[in-house]
Design a protein around this motif. Structure first.
Motif, short mmCIF file in Angstrom:
data_model
loop_
_atom_site.label_atom_id
_atom_site.label_comp_id
_atom_site.label_asym_id
_atom_site.label_seq_id
_atom_site.Cartn_x
_atom_site.Cartn_y
_atom_site.Cartn_z
N PRO A 165 47.88 5.70 75.79
CA PRO A 165 47.50 4.75 74.72
C PRO A 165 47.62 5.30 73.30
N GLU A 166 48.37 6.40 73.12
CA GLU A 166 48.37 7.05 71.80
C GLU A 166 48.82 6.14 70.67
N PRO A 184 52.24 10.65 72.54
CA PRO A 184 51.77 11.69 73.47
C PRO A 184 52.17 13.08 72.97
N GLY A 185 51.28 14.05 73.19
CA GLY A 185 51.57 15.39 72.68
C GLY A 185 51.45 16.49 73.71
N ALA A 243 39.94 11.18 79.60
CA ALA A 243 40.32 10.01 78.79
C ALA A 243 41.19 10.38 77.60
N LEU A 266 43.97 8.93 80.95
CA LEU A 266 44.68 8.39 79.78
C LEU A 266 45.18 9.49 78.85
N ALA A 313 43.15 13.51 74.85
CA ALA A 313 42.77 14.57 73.92
C ALA A 313 41.58 14.06 73.12
N ASP A 314 40.79 14.99 72.59
CA ASP A 314 39.57 14.61 71.88
C ASP A 314 39.91 14.04 70.51
N ILE A 315 39.78 12.72 70.40
CA ILE A 315 40.16 12.02 69.17
C ILE A 315 39.30 12.47 68.00
N GLU A 341 48.64 13.28 81.00
CA GLU A 341 49.58 14.38 80.82
C GLU A 341 49.13 15.62 81.61
N ALA A 371 31.87 12.73 77.08
CA ALA A 371 33.04 12.35 76.26
C ALA A 371 34.21 11.96 77.16
N LEU A 372 33.88 11.50 78.36
CA LEU A 372 34.90 11.14 79.37
C LEU A 372 35.92 12.27 79.56
N MET A 421 40.56 15.76 66.80
CA MET A 421 41.90 15.66 66.20
C MET A 421 41.89 15.01 64.82
N1 CAA Z 1 38.22 11.56 72.61
C1 CAA Z 1 36.95 11.71 72.20
N2 CAA Z 1 35.92 11.03 72.72
C2 CAA Z 1 36.20 10.14 73.68
C3 CAA Z 1 37.49 9.92 74.15
C4 CAA Z 1 38.54 10.68 73.58
N3 CAA Z 1 39.81 10.60 74.00
N4 CAA Z 1 37.46 8.96 75.09
C5 CAA Z 1 36.17 8.61 75.21
N5 CAA Z 1 35.41 9.31 74.36
C6 CAA Z 1 33.96 9.21 74.17
C7 CAA Z 1 33.58 7.97 73.40
O1 CAA Z 1 33.73 8.18 72.01
C8 CAA Z 1 32.14 7.80 73.83
O2 CAA Z 1 31.35 8.73 73.11
P1 CAA Z 1 30.00 8.24 72.33
O3 CAA Z 1 29.08 7.80 73.46
O4 CAA Z 1 29.53 9.46 71.64
O5 CAA Z 1 30.40 7.11 71.46
C9 CAA Z 1 32.16 8.26 75.28
O6 CAA Z 1 33.32 9.07 75.44
C10 CAA Z 1 32.25 7.11 76.28
O7 CAA Z 1 33.39 6.33 75.93
P2 CAA Z 1 33.30 4.76 75.61
O8 CAA Z 1 31.95 4.37 75.14
O9 CAA Z 1 34.45 4.42 74.73
O10 CAA Z 1 33.52 4.17 77.08
P3 CAA Z 1 34.14 2.74 77.47
O11 CAA Z 1 33.88 2.58 78.91
O12 CAA Z 1 33.67 1.69 76.53
O13 CAA Z 1 35.71 2.90 77.22
C11 CAA Z 1 37.86 4.02 77.35
C12 CAA Z 1 36.48 3.81 77.99
C13 CAA Z 1 38.67 2.74 77.41
C14 CAA Z 1 38.55 5.12 78.14
C15 CAA Z 1 37.65 4.42 75.86
O14 CAA Z 1 36.71 5.49 75.79
C16 CAA Z 1 38.92 4.89 75.18
O15 CAA Z 1 39.74 4.06 74.82
N6 CAA Z 1 39.06 6.21 74.99
C17 CAA Z 1 40.20 6.77 74.27
C18 CAA Z 1 41.46 6.74 75.11
C19 CAA Z 1 42.61 7.30 74.32
O16 CAA Z 1 43.00 6.74 73.31
N7 CAA Z 1 43.20 8.41 74.80
C20 CAA Z 1 44.31 9.05 74.13
C21 CAA Z 1 43.77 10.10 73.18
S1 CAA Z 1 45.07 10.78 72.16
C22 CAA Z 1 45.86 11.91 73.15
O17 CAA Z 1 45.53 12.10 74.30
C23 CAA Z 1 46.97 12.66 72.47
C24 CAA Z 1 47.76 13.55 73.37
O18 CAA Z 1 48.60 13.09 74.12
C25 CAA Z 1 47.63 15.00 73.28
#
Ligand code: CAA
Length: 258
Positions: free
Chosen positions: A131-132, A139-140, A62, A107, A64-66, A112, A22-23, A69
């Motif tokens: 990228p939130e 961001p949280g 990558a 990311l 928080a776990d979307i 963070e 899940a990165l 959430m």
């Molecule tokens: N949460 C949950 N799962 C995630 C994840 C995340 N943040 N990022 C990646 N994964 C998972 C994907 O769902 C995928 O799982 P499956 O194989 O089960 O589908 C696996 O990790 C591999 O990811 P990708 O297939 O998407 O890999 P990619 O190389 O095509 O893309 C990436 C890489 C651009 C980083 C893309 O995974 C991505 O955009 N991830 C989300 C980034 C993001 O939006 N982060 C912010 C989260 S919100 C947050 O963090 C709030 C806070 O401040 C507290």
């Protein structure tokens, strides 16, 4: 397999977020694992410096776990944010220096987490961002506050509202990354840097970090006073004396942490 791994090699601890499938996304279990790892490392008297990293090579973390959430309501999200803040802050208040070793994506909650460490080492190819807004969120785990303190308010707003990723070399130019290393070598280089720090007086390392971190929030005069007090404290330590005696005797200092 645990979602957070801790290894101790001599005086250097390495804590690894271990959800490569899940990165290394941060869910509740990762926060629990990080909290336990930070407490374990802090309490281990042998450890003198620490590195934080992510497993798998494709990402530090990558975000928080979307998927986790998705089920949150407003109060769940506020509590998750508060828990993340409280766990991450343990690195800031630690007696140890914490170095974030970043390869690949760093990311959202991952950026963070890295920013809560004392500094970030990365490869030029790594990717940083908040990228939130792509998710309709903000961001949280400190992204609004810590990022602005590191790169300035205007750049922090730009990064948070455009969700644009910057490469590790750009992040270094912004002051977000301290040191760049060749891809695939960042962890090893960070552990070597931690090993170097482990050879210094541990009370001095902790005291220098404490004064710089506490002083950042103080008016200059009060910061200066804090430094004077901390400078005095070092002269009351065994290590402070040992360091100066060893210098005069032209031998290496043997620091004992007292
Ligand atoms: N949460 C949950 N799962 C995630 C994840 C995340 N943040 N990022 C990646 N994964 C998972 C994907 O769902 C995928 O799982 P499956 O194989 O089960 O589908 C696996 O990790 C591999 O990811 P990708 O297939 O998407 O890999 P990619 O190389 O095509 O893309 C990436 C890489 C651009 C980083 C893309 O995974 C991505 O955009 N991830 C989300 C980034 C993001 O939006 N982060 C912010 C989260 S919100 C947050 O963090 C709030 C806070 O401040 C507290």
């Amino acid at each position: 397999m645990s979602v957070v791994l801790t290894t101790i090699s001599g005086p250097v601890a390495t804590v690894t977020v271990n959800r490569p499938e899940a990165l290394n996304a941060i869910n509740g279990a990762v926060l629990d694992g990080l909290e336990a790892a930070f407490a374990e490392v802090e309490a281990n008297p042998v450890v003198r410096a620490a590195v934080l990293t992510g497993a798998g090579g494709k990402a530090f973390v990558a975000g928080a776990d979307i998927k986790e959430m998705q089920a949150f309501g407003a109060e769940d999200a506020r509590a998750f944010s508060a828990r993340g803040h409280s766990v991450f802050a343990r690195m800031e208040s630690s007696r140890l220096v914490w170095i974030a070793a970043v390869e690949g994506f760093c990311l959202g909650g991952g950026c963070e987490l890295a920013m809560a460490a004392d500094w970030i080492n990365a490869s030029a190819k790594s990717r940083f961002g908040q990228p939130e807004v792509n998710l309709g969120l903000i961001p949280g785990f400190g992204g609004t506050i810590r990022l602005a303190r590191r790169v300035g308010q205007a750049k922090a707003i730009e990064l948070c509202v455009t969700a644009e990723m910057v490469r590790g070399d750009e992040a270094k130019a912004l002051g977000l990354v301290n040191n760049l290393y060749e891809p695939g070598t960042v962890l090893e280089a960070s552990q070597a840097q931690a090993q170097l720090i482990a050879g210094k007086g541990p009370l001095a390392v902790a005291n220098a970090k404490r004064v710089i971190r506490s002083g950042a929030d103080l008016p200059q005069e009060r910061g200066n006073a804090l430094e004077q007090q901390a400078f005095g404290i070092q002269f009351g330590t065994v290590d402070g004396k040992e360091g100066m005696v060893a210098f005069s005797a032209k031998r290496s200092a043997e620091f004992v942490g007292k």
